[in-house]
Structures are given as C-alpha cells and as structure tokens.
Scaffold this motif. Sequence first.
Motif, mmCIF file in Angstrom:
data_model
loop_
_atom_site.group_PDB
_atom_site.id
_atom_site.type_symbol
_atom_site.label_atom_id
_atom_site.label_comp_id
_atom_site.label_asym_id
_atom_site.label_seq_id
_atom_site.Cartn_x
_atom_site.Cartn_y
_atom_site.Cartn_z
ATOM 1 N N SER A 48 7.004 41.036 20.311
ATOM 2 C CA SER A 48 7.868 39.914 19.913
ATOM 3 C C SER A 48 7.035 38.696 19.511
ATOM 4 C CB SER A 48 8.853 39.563 21.019
ATOM 5 O OG SER A 48 8.177 39.013 22.131
ATOM 6 N N ALA A 49 5.933 38.460 20.201
ATOM 7 C CA ALA A 49 5.071 37.331 19.833
ATOM 8 C C ALA A 49 4.446 37.551 18.456
ATOM 9 C CB ALA A 49 3.981 37.144 20.886
ATOM 10 N N LEU A 51 5.663 39.406 15.996
ATOM 11 C CA LEU A 51 6.722 39.281 14.986
ATOM 12 C C LEU A 51 7.091 37.829 14.721
ATOM 13 C CD1 LEU A 51 9.046 42.271 15.907
ATOM 14 C CD2 LEU A 51 7.636 41.999 13.878
ATOM 15 N N LYS A 52 7.113 37.000 15.755
ATOM 16 C CA LYS A 52 7.421 35.579 15.554
ATOM 17 C C LYS A 52 6.370 34.919 14.684
ATOM 18 C CE LYS A 52 10.102 34.714 19.723
ATOM 19 N NZ LYS A 52 10.132 34.052 21.016
ATOM 20 N N ARG A 53 5.105 35.250 14.925
ATOM 21 C CA ARG A 53 4.029 34.663 14.109
ATOM 22 C C ARG A 53 4.127 35.117 12.662
ATOM 23 N NH1 ARG A 53 -1.162 32.927 16.861
ATOM 24 N NH2 ARG A 53 -0.514 32.579 18.997
ATOM 25 N N GLN A 55 6.829 36.040 11.039
ATOM 26 C CA GLN A 55 7.998 35.458 10.396
ATOM 27 C C GLN A 55 7.767 34.004 10.015
ATOM 28 O OE1 GLN A 55 11.184 36.202 13.115
ATOM 29 N NE2 GLN A 55 11.537 38.265 12.368
ATOM 30 N N HIS A 56 6.949 33.287 10.775
ATOM 31 C CA HIS A 56 6.676 31.883 10.442
ATOM 32 C C HIS A 56 5.789 31.778 9.213
ATOM 33 C CE1 HIS A 56 8.731 29.990 13.695
ATOM 34 N NE2 HIS A 56 8.062 30.660 14.614
#
Length: 151
Positions: A48-49, A51-53, A55-56
């Motif tokens: 999840s970490a 994927l968040k990076r 997506q940003h």
Amino acid sequence: MSDTPDRDTAASGLEAISAGGDALIGMATLGKTAAALALVLVIIFAASAVLKRLQHRRQPAGGRLRVISATAVGPRERVVIVQVEERWLVLGVGGGQINKLHELAAPDHEAPSPPAGAGFEAGDSFATRFAKALKHNAGLKDRAGLGRDRS
C-alpha cells in the motif's frame, strides 16, 4: 498389589509427558501461524505504501496542468515553472502561499541541444552520439570516422 500403584503412577507420568508434548506442538503451530499472519500484514502495508507513492507521481492523462521545472531557493521556498495550456507560469511557492512571478508563452517542443564540445550533429543516431561521447570523455581522437558525414 504393590505393583499396581507404581504402574498407575508411571502411566500417569507418561500421560503427563505426552500431554505436555502435545501442548508444545500446539504452541509451535500457533507461533508459526502468528508469524505467517504478521508477514502477510507487513506485505500488505508495504504494498500500500508503494502504491501510494506511485499514484502521487503519476500525472493524470490529458491533464492541462504540468510542472515543467522546480528548484529550491530556501529551506521552504521554491520557484516552480508550471505549464497551463500554452502558457508558462513562474511561481514562487513558500510559507503557505503561492505568488505569480512571471508569465510567458510556452516554447515550441524542440529537441534538447547536445552538450557543447562533444561534436554532436543534428542527424546523429544514438549509437553515434554515444560513441562520440565515450571518446570525448576518454580524451581519444575520432579515429573510427564517426565525425564524418554519413549521408
């Protein structure tokens, strides 16, 4: 009759040992299950970490706003060039505010000019440019004829 109590004591002792062994096996199984669960949770949080990076960093397709360049001018201040449609805005960002410093027309898309001194020409292929750059960095002369016009 005196042998019977000793046999009962021995039998109860063996039952206690086997029951203790079963308890140890059960605890080992529980420990392995807990470790596997913890590993799965760590993998989920790590994924999840990541994927968040990702997506940003991804720009929305067809977006009308694009950051061209940014540079720090202080610990919390930056100068940012943003393209909005066909205009470039030079913005000062810092201290919780954004100020427009300058506005200019966006230049046409041109290929970046090659580094000076490497002897690149406009029609050179990647392989030719790479060979020239290697020779230039190594201080070798152009003995392979890569500097000649190939047309």
